[in-house]
Design an enzyme around this catalytic site. Sequence first.
Site, mmCIF file in Angstrom:
data_model
loop_
_atom_site.group_PDB
_atom_site.id
_atom_site.type_symbol
_atom_site.label_atom_id
_atom_site.label_comp_id
_atom_site.label_asym_id
_atom_site.label_seq_id
_atom_site.Cartn_x
_atom_site.Cartn_y
_atom_site.Cartn_z
ATOM 1 N N HIS A 1 -38.278 -55.655 128.941
ATOM 2 C CA HIS A 1 -37.058 -54.697 129.076
ATOM 3 C C HIS A 1 -36.958 -53.920 130.532
ATOM 4 C CE1 HIS A 1 -33.957 -51.723 127.968
ATOM 5 N NE2 HIS A 1 -34.891 -50.899 127.500
ATOM 6 N N HIS B 1 -32.225 -52.804 122.879
ATOM 7 C CA HIS B 1 -31.075 -52.191 122.812
ATOM 8 C C HIS B 1 -30.243 -52.429 123.969
ATOM 9 C CE1 HIS B 1 -31.717 -48.432 125.602
ATOM 10 N NE2 HIS B 1 -32.725 -48.883 125.328
ATOM 11 N N HIS C 1 -42.766 -47.463 123.078
ATOM 12 C CA HIS C 1 -42.861 -46.041 123.018
ATOM 13 C C HIS C 1 -43.588 -45.674 121.881
ATOM 14 C CE1 HIS C 1 -40.044 -45.205 126.254
ATOM 15 N NE2 HIS C 1 -39.080 -45.921 125.582
HETATM 16 FE FE1 FEO Z 1 -34.680 -48.624 126.674
HETATM 17 FE FE2 FEO Z 1 -37.535 -47.219 126.537
HETATM 18 O O1 FEO Z 1 -36.231 -48.233 127.328
#
Ligand code: FEO
Length: 391
Positions: free
Chosen positions: A77, A144, A224
């Site tokens: 991403h 996303h 994360h």
């Molecule tokens: Fe959509 Fe944690 O970056």
Amino acid sequence: MKITEKITWVGKTDWELKKFHGDEFTTVNGSSYNSYLIRDKKTVLIDTAWLPYDKEFVSNLKKEIDLNKIDAVIALHGEIDHSGALTELMREMPENTPIYCTANGVKSIKGQYHKDWNFQIVKTGDKLELGESTLTFIEAPMLHWPDTMFAYMDKENVLFSSDGFGQHLASEFLYADEVDQDVLYAEALKYYANILAPFGMIATKKINDILAMNLPINMICPSHGLIWRKDPTQIVTKYLEWANNYQENQITIIYDTMWNDTRKMAEAIARGIQNKDKEVTVKILNTAKNDKTDVLTEVFKSKMILVGSPTVNNGYLHSIAGILEMIKGMKLKNKKAAAFGSYGWSGEAVKQITEYLKTSGFDVVNEGIRCMWTPDKDMEKELEEFGKGLV
Ligand code: FEO
């Protein structure tokens, strides 16, 4: 920190992060930028860290491995919290080191860093042979960002899920089963509600596609927060629940107020609801005083929301305008709504909020309720009846 014989976590725990996406998302528990180093016959690095930590990230990585030994970088991403250290990293690596990403990943990474690195575009089903294990790429557009993809490592049976299944939660631990489960799930839900909620249908389809592949999954490694190790698909089950027009038995009243009249209305309506239904959870949140990320999470959990503002200059207060815009972006379905507010003369706010809620996809149950000046005893009764009527 080693996760398996072949996988090492080489990310950055950001204990002091309190805001994310500018000032949009509050991260009261900090966060982490998870990066994973895979050492098989080939050595690959999955994602990096947020830009302010680029030098620290590369410096730590060099303590773990000679950068010349990394055969490839995988960018699941392109958002800066995961790609931010790429420039610093590529400065120290052979310039032709391949970066595997989606076609949209090239656009987002080039768009931010303006570098012609050796991008290798991958699509769903493409594989990268590592030696004993193989990485299979799975595009996950709009989970996303358009560039998002997952990667599945066989033999180790690990799904690298990018932002999906993540939480903004800094911890001294690596695994979800090692931390307070209430905090873990509160952060996971907050993350889903504030970032992934608009893409619920896409999430459902992608999850079902992956489940249909019957891949054994020992671990889910998001970009994360904590890694899902014990019963790793528990979070997948939760996502399917959240993505399916989720609601709890909760009514959330959000309002802003100038001289407490709209606050009194909110509390009277809440009394009416509670008198009629002892089971329903009623939450009352002043949008000017409460954290907007928490407000959105409560809206996400609700079966109905009530939105209140006094009329000011023929409109409504700015904190209500802001939160309405954020709520609209969540693209929520299957939720009811109504408006309320005090006024002194023109009184347009309730009608305007009602219209906004309709265009935001809410099933607006009535035309709302207004109170001229301060609620008196009769008006308080009327507001309580309004609340009962909503139940
Ligand atoms: Fe959509 Fe944690 O970056």
